[in-house]
Design a protein around this motif. Sequence first.
Motif, PDB file in Angstrom:
ATOM      1  N   TYR A 158       0.385  -1.486  -0.056  1.00  0.00           N
ATOM      2  CA  TYR A 158       0.118   0.056   0.046  1.00  0.00           C
ATOM      3  C   TYR A 158       1.417   1.339  -0.576  1.00  0.00           C
ATOM      4  O   TYR A 158       1.339   1.396   1.184  1.00  0.00           O
ATOM      5  CB  TYR A 158      -1.049   0.187   0.968  1.00  0.00           C
ATOM      6  CG  TYR A 158      -1.347   1.502   1.773  1.00  0.00           C
ATOM      7  CD1 TYR A 158      -2.390   2.240   0.717  1.00  0.00           C
ATOM      8  CD2 TYR A 158      -1.505   1.903   2.848  1.00  0.00           C
ATOM      9  CE1 TYR A 158      -2.500   2.977   1.299  1.00  0.00           C
ATOM     10  CE2 TYR A 158      -1.547   3.321   3.138  1.00  0.00           C
ATOM     11  CZ  TYR A 158      -2.621   3.604   2.553  1.00  0.00           C
ATOM     12  OH  TYR A 158      -2.933   4.712   2.758  1.00  0.00           O
ATOM     13  N   TYR A 159       0.800   1.996  -1.168  1.00  0.00           N
ATOM     14  CA  TYR A 159       1.483   3.126  -1.308  1.00  0.00           C
ATOM     15  C   TYR A 159       0.350   4.332  -0.958  1.00  0.00           C
ATOM     16  O   TYR A 159      -0.399   4.716  -0.944  1.00  0.00           O
ATOM     17  CB  TYR A 159       2.012   3.583  -2.900  1.00  0.00           C
ATOM     18  CG  TYR A 159       2.707   4.931  -2.965  1.00  0.00           C
ATOM     19  CD1 TYR A 159       3.794   4.484  -3.186  1.00  0.00           C
ATOM     20  CD2 TYR A 159       2.459   6.052  -3.025  1.00  0.00           C
ATOM     21  CE1 TYR A 159       5.251   5.888  -2.328  1.00  0.00           C
ATOM     22  CE2 TYR A 159       3.102   6.901  -3.111  1.00  0.00           C
ATOM     23  CZ  TYR A 159       4.344   6.762  -3.158  1.00  0.00           C
ATOM     24  OH  TYR A 159       5.198   8.487  -3.346  1.00  0.00           O
ATOM     25  N   GLU A 160       0.953   4.934   0.408  1.00  0.00           N
ATOM     26  CA  GLU A 160      -0.326   6.229   1.339  1.00  0.00           C
ATOM     27  C   GLU A 160       0.665   7.982   0.879  1.00  0.00           C
ATOM     28  O   GLU A 160       1.967   8.089   0.532  1.00  0.00           O
ATOM     29  CB  GLU A 160       0.342   6.309   2.296  1.00  0.00           C
ATOM     30  CG  GLU A 160      -0.961   7.210   3.161  1.00  0.00           C
ATOM     31  CD  GLU A 160      -1.098   6.912   4.609  1.00  0.00           C
ATOM     32  OE1 GLU A 160      -1.524   5.533   4.885  1.00  0.00           O
ATOM     33  OE2 GLU A 160      -0.816   7.507   5.712  1.00  0.00           O
ATOM     34  N   TYR A 166      -5.215   8.217   0.576  1.00  0.00           N
ATOM     35  CA  TYR A 166      -5.246   8.680  -1.143  1.00  0.00           C
ATOM     36  C   TYR A 166      -4.389   7.448  -1.797  1.00  0.00           C
ATOM     37  O   TYR A 166      -3.455   8.013  -1.006  1.00  0.00           O
ATOM     38  CB  TYR A 166      -4.816   9.729  -1.668  1.00  0.00           C
ATOM     39  CG  TYR A 166      -6.310  10.352  -1.960  1.00  0.00           C
ATOM     40  CD1 TYR A 166      -7.267  10.478  -3.361  1.00  0.00           C
ATOM     41  CD2 TYR A 166      -7.202  11.684  -1.290  1.00  0.00           C
ATOM     42  CE1 TYR A 166      -8.106  11.079  -4.148  1.00  0.00           C
ATOM     43  CE2 TYR A 166      -8.273  11.999  -1.267  1.00  0.00           C
ATOM     44  CZ  TYR A 166      -9.183  11.849  -2.375  1.00  0.00           C
ATOM     45  OH  TYR A 166      -9.897  12.627  -2.899  1.00  0.00           O
ATOM     46  N   SER A 167      -4.119   7.103  -2.816  1.00  0.00           N
ATOM     47  CA  SER A 167      -2.791   6.212  -3.270  1.00  0.00           C
ATOM     48  C   SER A 167      -2.640   5.941  -4.189  1.00  0.00           C
ATOM     49  O   SER A 167      -3.530   7.555  -5.017  1.00  0.00           O
ATOM     50  CB  SER A 167      -2.918   4.412  -2.534  1.00  0.00           C
ATOM     51  OG  SER A 167      -2.153   4.125  -2.965  1.00  0.00           O
ATOM     52  N   ASN A 185       0.090  -4.283  -5.976  1.00  0.00           N
ATOM     53  CA  ASN A 185      -0.447  -2.977  -6.039  1.00  0.00           C
ATOM     54  C   ASN A 185      -1.682  -2.952  -5.349  1.00  0.00           C
ATOM     55  O   ASN A 185      -2.813  -2.850  -5.929  1.00  0.00           O
ATOM     56  CB  ASN A 185      -0.385  -1.578  -6.319  1.00  0.00           C
ATOM     57  CG  ASN A 185      -0.462  -0.456  -5.697  1.00  0.00           C
ATOM     58  OD1 ASN A 185      -1.455  -0.465  -5.722  1.00  0.00           O
ATOM     59  ND2 ASN A 185      -0.081   0.599  -6.890  1.00  0.00           N
ATOM     60  N   ALA A 187      -3.451  -1.167  -4.345  1.00  0.00           N
ATOM     61  CA  ALA A 187      -4.655   0.030  -4.761  1.00  0.00           C
ATOM     62  C   ALA A 187      -5.186  -0.365  -5.901  1.00  0.00           C
ATOM     63  O   ALA A 187      -6.441   0.815  -6.451  1.00  0.00           O
ATOM     64  CB  ALA A 187      -4.118   1.762  -4.705  1.00  0.00           C
ATOM     65  N   TYR A 199      -5.554   7.570  -9.483  1.00  0.00           N
ATOM     66  CA  TYR A 199      -4.820   8.301  -7.760  1.00  0.00           C
ATOM     67  C   TYR A 199      -6.014   8.410  -6.998  1.00  0.00           C
ATOM     68  O   TYR A 199      -7.216   9.169  -6.222  1.00  0.00           O
ATOM     69  CB  TYR A 199      -4.376   9.550  -7.584  1.00  0.00           C
ATOM     70  CG  TYR A 199      -3.653   9.696  -7.909  1.00  0.00           C
ATOM     71  CD1 TYR A 199      -2.484   9.600  -7.471  1.00  0.00           C
ATOM     72  CD2 TYR A 199      -3.170   9.783  -9.884  1.00  0.00           C
ATOM     73  CE1 TYR A 199      -0.930  10.112  -8.220  1.00  0.00           C
ATOM     74  CE2 TYR A 199      -1.853   9.992 -10.533  1.00  0.00           C
ATOM     75  CZ  TYR A 199      -0.558   9.933  -9.497  1.00  0.00           C
ATOM     76  OH  TYR A 199       0.307  10.069  -9.898  1.00  0.00           O
ATOM     77  N   LEU A 207      -8.776  -1.780   2.328  1.00  0.00           N
ATOM     78  CA  LEU A 207      -7.135  -2.022   3.447  1.00  0.00           C
ATOM     79  C   LEU A 207      -6.811  -2.157   3.994  1.00  0.00           C
ATOM     80  O   LEU A 207      -5.965  -3.049   3.939  1.00  0.00           O
ATOM     81  CB  LEU A 207      -6.405  -0.097   3.407  1.00  0.00           C
ATOM     82  CG  LEU A 207      -4.859   0.034   3.391  1.00  0.00           C
ATOM     83  CD1 LEU A 207      -4.583  -0.695   2.116  1.00  0.00           C
ATOM     84  CD2 LEU A 207      -4.944   0.926   4.103  1.00  0.00           C
TER      85      LEU A 207
END
Length: 278
Positions: A158-160, A166-167, A185, A187, A199, A207
């Motif tokens: 997970y990329y925050e 929002y990712s 990913n 997201a 995005y 999540l």
Amino acid sequence: MAGASSAAFPATAGSVTLAERPDRIVSLAPTATEMLFAIGAGPQVVAVDDQSTYPAEAPRTELSGFKPNAEAIAAQNPDLVVVSDDLDKIIDQLGKLRIPVLFAPAAKVLDDSYRQIGELGTLTGHRDEASALVERMRTQIDKIVKGVPARSGSLSYYYEIDQTLYSATSRTFIGSILGMFALTNVADAADPDGAKNGYPQLSAEALIAADPDLIFLADSKCCGQSPATVKARKGWSAITAVREDRIVALDDDIASRWGPRVVDLVQAVADAVAKVPA
């Protein structure tokens, strides 16, 4: 050297043609600022925008890339302006003032970064330095990626972007970088057709259910997020990345730009992935 530089003109890159080497460059994009200094064009840069925080010697001003002011930019008497957005139709405004503008939009893949470095090298008289930088980046990134031990299964992440969850999906530049490590990913499911431009905003419930193996924080400087704040979030203790202490706080600036320091971003991801038992 000066003669060789002069011989490179007139020079054309993108939609810009310059008759002579520019000696008064204005950069309204932090990434472009980093690129210019990395190829040796720093001495030609007379002003950069208020978000250009690197390198330290960049001539930072109150100029804004988000709210560009044509008169303020023109006051710098530039012979080249570099922008990453055409907000308020600034390119047309500066064009009417006969000021050349190179449009270098946000990269979608690494090749976009390499192309922009090449364009800046061409327009500033530093073509060879730009080519050398691109080759160095390619070599370093390839070495870093290949240096990560192979694993049997794929890790999820997970990329925050900010604490409202929002990712960025695999369709984005950052997604392409992490994709080099064959990471999944979480997201992507929130924006399967790209309607949200890569995005999406995730829900905490989704999540937690996705249970990523790794969490990358690109909001440590802007929003004060850290492994400690993530661990304190309600329900997040059930996530593998939290439970196994695999929360990586990235440098916001490096993570949001697509210039030479993307090598540092790749290294940070590689270090995180390598620490996960195969």
